[in-house]
Design a protein around this motif. Structure first.
Motif, PDB file in Angstrom:
ATOM      1  N   ASP A  13       0.830  -1.197   0.000  1.00 22.36           N
ATOM      2  CA  ASP A  13       0.000   0.000   0.000  1.00 22.36           C
ATOM      3  C   ASP A  13       0.873   1.259   0.000  1.00 22.36           C
ATOM      4  O   ASP A  13       0.762   2.118  -0.885  1.00 22.36           O
TER       5      ASP A  13
ATOM      6  N   SER B  19       4.134   1.588  -0.625  1.00 21.99           N
ATOM      7  CA  SER B  19       5.112   1.674  -1.713  1.00 21.99           C
ATOM      8  C   SER B  19       4.494   2.093  -3.035  1.00 21.99           C
ATOM      9  O   SER B  19       5.168   2.676  -3.885  1.00 21.99           O
ATOM     10  N   LEU B  20       3.192   1.795  -3.233  1.00 20.88           N
ATOM     11  CA  LEU B  20       2.566   2.146  -4.502  1.00 20.88           C
ATOM     12  C   LEU B  20       1.941   3.542  -4.482  1.00 20.88           C
ATOM     13  O   LEU B  20       1.762   4.157  -5.527  1.00 20.88           O
ATOM     14  N   GLN B  21       1.618   4.033  -3.281  1.00 20.38           N
ATOM     15  CA  GLN B  21       0.922   5.317  -3.161  1.00 20.38           C
ATOM     16  C   GLN B  21       1.673   6.473  -3.823  1.00 20.38           C
ATOM     17  O   GLN B  21       1.101   7.237  -4.584  1.00 20.38           O
TER      18      GLN B  21
ATOM     19  N   GLU C  64       5.985   8.332  -4.502  1.00 18.51           N
ATOM     20  CA  GLU C  64       7.439   8.269  -4.419  1.00 18.51           C
ATOM     21  C   GLU C  64       7.893   8.304  -2.957  1.00 18.51           C
ATOM     22  O   GLU C  64       8.762   7.532  -2.544  1.00 18.51           O
TER      23      GLU C  64
ATOM     24  N   PHE D 244       7.109   5.051  -1.130  1.00 22.24           N
ATOM     25  CA  PHE D 244       8.120   4.045  -1.489  1.00 22.24           C
ATOM     26  C   PHE D 244       9.379   4.252  -0.655  1.00 22.24           C
ATOM     27  O   PHE D 244       9.941   3.302  -0.103  1.00 22.24           O
TER      28      PHE D 244
ATOM     29  N   TRP E 269      19.389 -10.885   2.043  1.00 26.46           N
ATOM     30  CA  TRP E 269      18.705  -9.936   1.161  1.00 26.46           C
ATOM     31  C   TRP E 269      18.041  -8.803   1.957  1.00 26.46           C
ATOM     32  O   TRP E 269      18.136  -7.614   1.580  1.00 26.46           O
TER      33      TRP E 269
ATOM     34  N   THR F 127       4.260 -15.603  -5.881  1.00 30.98           N
ATOM     35  CA  THR F 127       5.453 -15.407  -5.049  1.00 30.98           C
ATOM     36  C   THR F 127       6.708 -15.444  -5.901  1.00 30.98           C
ATOM     37  O   THR F 127       7.591 -14.577  -5.784  1.00 30.98           O
ATOM     38  N   PHE F 128       6.799 -16.451  -6.792  1.00 31.38           N
ATOM     39  CA  PHE F 128       7.969 -16.557  -7.672  1.00 31.38           C
ATOM     40  C   PHE F 128       8.054 -15.350  -8.600  1.00 31.38           C
ATOM     41  O   PHE F 128       9.142 -14.840  -8.883  1.00 31.38           O
TER      42      PHE F 128
ATOM     43  N   LEU G 158       9.342 -12.386  -6.463  1.00 29.24           N
ATOM     44  CA  LEU G 158      10.758 -12.599  -6.154  1.00 29.24           C
ATOM     45  C   LEU G 158      11.609 -12.405  -7.408  1.00 29.24           C
ATOM     46  O   LEU G 158      12.680 -11.810  -7.371  1.00 29.24           O
TER      47      LEU G 158
ATOM     48  N   PHE H  95      12.207  -8.816  -8.219  1.00 24.46           N
ATOM     49  CA  PHE H  95      13.263  -8.243  -7.369  1.00 24.46           C
ATOM     50  C   PHE H  95      14.644  -8.645  -7.888  1.00 24.46           C
ATOM     51  O   PHE H  95      15.608  -7.885  -7.766  1.00 24.46           O
TER      52      PHE H  95
ATOM     53  N   MET I  53      15.473  -1.734  -7.308  1.00 25.74           N
ATOM     54  CA  MET I  53      14.135  -1.291  -7.699  1.00 25.74           C
ATOM     55  C   MET I  53      13.841   0.129  -7.213  1.00 25.74           C
ATOM     56  O   MET I  53      14.051   0.455  -6.048  1.00 25.74           O
ATOM     57  N   ASP I  54      13.366   0.983  -8.148  1.00 24.60           N
ATOM     58  CA  ASP I  54      12.928   2.309  -7.711  1.00 24.60           C
ATOM     59  C   ASP I  54      11.412   2.413  -7.865  1.00 24.60           C
ATOM     60  O   ASP I  54      10.754   1.484  -8.342  1.00 24.60           O
ATOM     61  N   TYR I  55      10.854   3.552  -7.446  1.00 27.82           N
ATOM     62  CA  TYR I  55       9.400   3.724  -7.421  1.00 27.82           C
ATOM     63  C   TYR I  55       8.782   3.543  -8.812  1.00 27.82           C
ATOM     64  O   TYR I  55       7.753   2.864  -8.951  1.00 27.82           O
TER      65      TYR I  55
ATOM     66  N   TRP J  51       8.721  -0.095  -9.894  1.00 32.43           N
ATOM     67  CA  TRP J  51       7.758  -0.800  -9.035  1.00 32.43           C
ATOM     68  C   TRP J  51       6.328  -0.490  -9.460  1.00 32.43           C
ATOM     69  O   TRP J  51       5.491  -1.377  -9.601  1.00 32.43           O
ATOM     70  N   LYS J  52       6.070   0.820  -9.713  1.00 36.87           N
ATOM     71  CA  LYS J  52       4.733   1.264 -10.107  1.00 36.87           C
ATOM     72  C   LYS J  52       4.369   0.701 -11.487  1.00 36.87           C
ATOM     73  O   LYS J  52       3.228   0.280 -11.696  1.00 36.87           O
TER      74      LYS J  52
ATOM     75  N   PHE K 115       2.987  -2.821 -11.340  1.00 35.94           N
ATOM     76  CA  PHE K 115       1.631  -2.985 -10.801  1.00 35.94           C
ATOM     77  C   PHE K 115       0.571  -2.211 -11.578  1.00 35.94           C
ATOM     78  O   PHE K 115      -0.628  -2.440 -11.383  1.00 35.94           O
TER      79      PHE K 115
ATOM     80  N   LEU L 288      -5.076 -12.608  -4.759  1.00 30.41           N
ATOM     81  CA  LEU L 288      -5.740 -12.155  -3.531  1.00 30.41           C
ATOM     82  C   LEU L 288      -6.927 -13.063  -3.209  1.00 30.41           C
ATOM     83  O   LEU L 288      -7.119 -13.486  -2.057  1.00 30.41           O
TER      84      LEU L 288
ATOM     85  N   ILE M 213      -5.783  -1.247  -2.697  1.00 30.12           N
ATOM     86  CA  ILE M 213      -4.366  -1.011  -3.028  1.00 30.12           C
ATOM     87  C   ILE M 213      -4.145  -1.143  -4.532  1.00 30.12           C
ATOM     88  O   ILE M 213      -3.519  -0.299  -5.163  1.00 30.12           O
ATOM     89  N   LEU M 214      -4.699  -2.229  -5.113  1.00 28.13           N
ATOM     90  CA  LEU M 214      -4.434  -2.531  -6.521  1.00 28.13           C
ATOM     91  C   LEU M 214      -5.026  -1.492  -7.478  1.00 28.13           C
ATOM     92  O   LEU M 214      -4.455  -1.208  -8.519  1.00 28.13           O
TER      93      LEU M 214
ATOM     94  N   PHE N  31      -4.004   3.521  -6.775  1.00 29.91           N
ATOM     95  CA  PHE N  31      -2.810   4.372  -6.871  1.00 29.91           C
ATOM     96  C   PHE N  31      -2.663   4.935  -8.269  1.00 29.91           C
ATOM     97  O   PHE N  31      -3.369   4.528  -9.181  1.00 29.91           O
TER      98      PHE N  31
END
Lengths: 147, 121
Positions: A68, A70-72, A74, A77, A145, B29-30, B33, B36, B42-44, B47-48, B51, B64, B117-118, B121
């Motif tokens: 939640d 991290s996506l909202q 910068e 994150f 990690w 999960t895989f 992972l 990553f 990874m930056d914003y 990542w964004k 998703f 979910l 969440i999904l 944003f």
């Protein structure tokens, strides 16, 4: 009168037997004395599979919280990365990730056994040893990690 | 007792749902992972971007749903195994139902929060 007594006796006998048969279910010996139960490795890995399941059911809250944030934005994150700087959050996250990885590895073994792989006594032990070894490696990798 | 609160109303159905959802959860999960591994730093934006993709939103939503079903079957199994008259006596049914209600509440929170969440944003 004699017929009535016979009938009553029969009824009493039947009720008694019925009650007995119902009670019998509760009178079956149950051994839950943990000190007398043997826990082979396969039993321990199975128990841990359940415990990790309960633990990550609660741990999902942390993962969703991170997702939640991290996506909202910068800054959200950046905040997750900042939170992960603290030793406590690192340990908590590692615990949840480790629980998840254990549950995943033990679950894969479960699916293999469903397909008939390693169902013998020896196979079950080999499977349990494999789960423990893979899990320990996964714990270490996750630790490096996150840490 | 056993056929009132379980998900599929039959052990076999629950067994299948548990395995099917497990495969989806493992795949997700895989995938995470792996992402990553592909983006070690990874930056914003990266990542964004992952998703934002609609396929990823669908994959995440299916996961979910799988999580909710998987968690319910698991917690139901645990509660019917360990919260019985053997451990809790006459109050077992009440304690078990209370525990299961708590699980349903948490699962509902995860489902609604997850959707927010999904798509939020």
């Amino acid at each position: 009168m004699r017929v009535f007594i016979k009938f009553a006796k029969g009824l009493a006998l039947l009720t008694g037997r019925l009650a007995e048969s119902i009670n019998l279910k509760d009178k079956r010996p149950v051994n839950l004395d943990i000190t007398t139960i043997k826990f082979p490795l396969a039993a321990i890995t199975s128990l841990l599979h359940r415990l990790s399941g309960i633990f990550i059911f609660l741990g999902v809250a942390l993962l969703l919280y991170f997702l939640d944030l991290s996506l909202q934005s910068e800054s959200g994150f950046a905040l997750v990365l900042e939170l992960l700087d603290s030793v406590f959050v690192k340990l908590l996250t590692w615990a949840v990730v480790a629980g998840l990885l254990y549950h995943l590895i033990a679950g894969c073994k479960h699916l293999l056994m469903d397909m008939g792989v390693g169902e013998t006594k020896e196979g079950a032990h080999t499977g349990a040893v494999t789960v423990v070894v893979l899990a320990l490696i996964a714990f270490m990798v996750a630790g490096v990690w996150i840490g | 007792m056993s056929n009132v609160t379980n998900l599929g109303r039959s052990g076999l159905s629950d067994w299948v749902i548990q395995r099917f959802s497990a495969v989806i959860l493992a795949a997700y999960t895989f995938f995470i992972l792996g992402s990553f591994l592909i983006h070690p730093d990874m930056d914003y934006v990266q990542w964004k971007t992952i998703f934002e993709n609609n396929l990823m939103r669908i994959f995440s939503l299916v996961t979910l749903a799988a999580l909710c079903a998987h968690a319910w079957i698991g917690m139901w199994t645990v509660s019917t195994d360990y919260i019985t008259a053997l451990q809790f006596g006459k109050r077992a049914t009440a304690v078990r139902l209370l525990f299961q209600a708590g699980c349903i509440l948490l699962i509902s929170v995860y489902l609604i929060w997850g959707i927010q969440i999904l798509w939020g944003f």
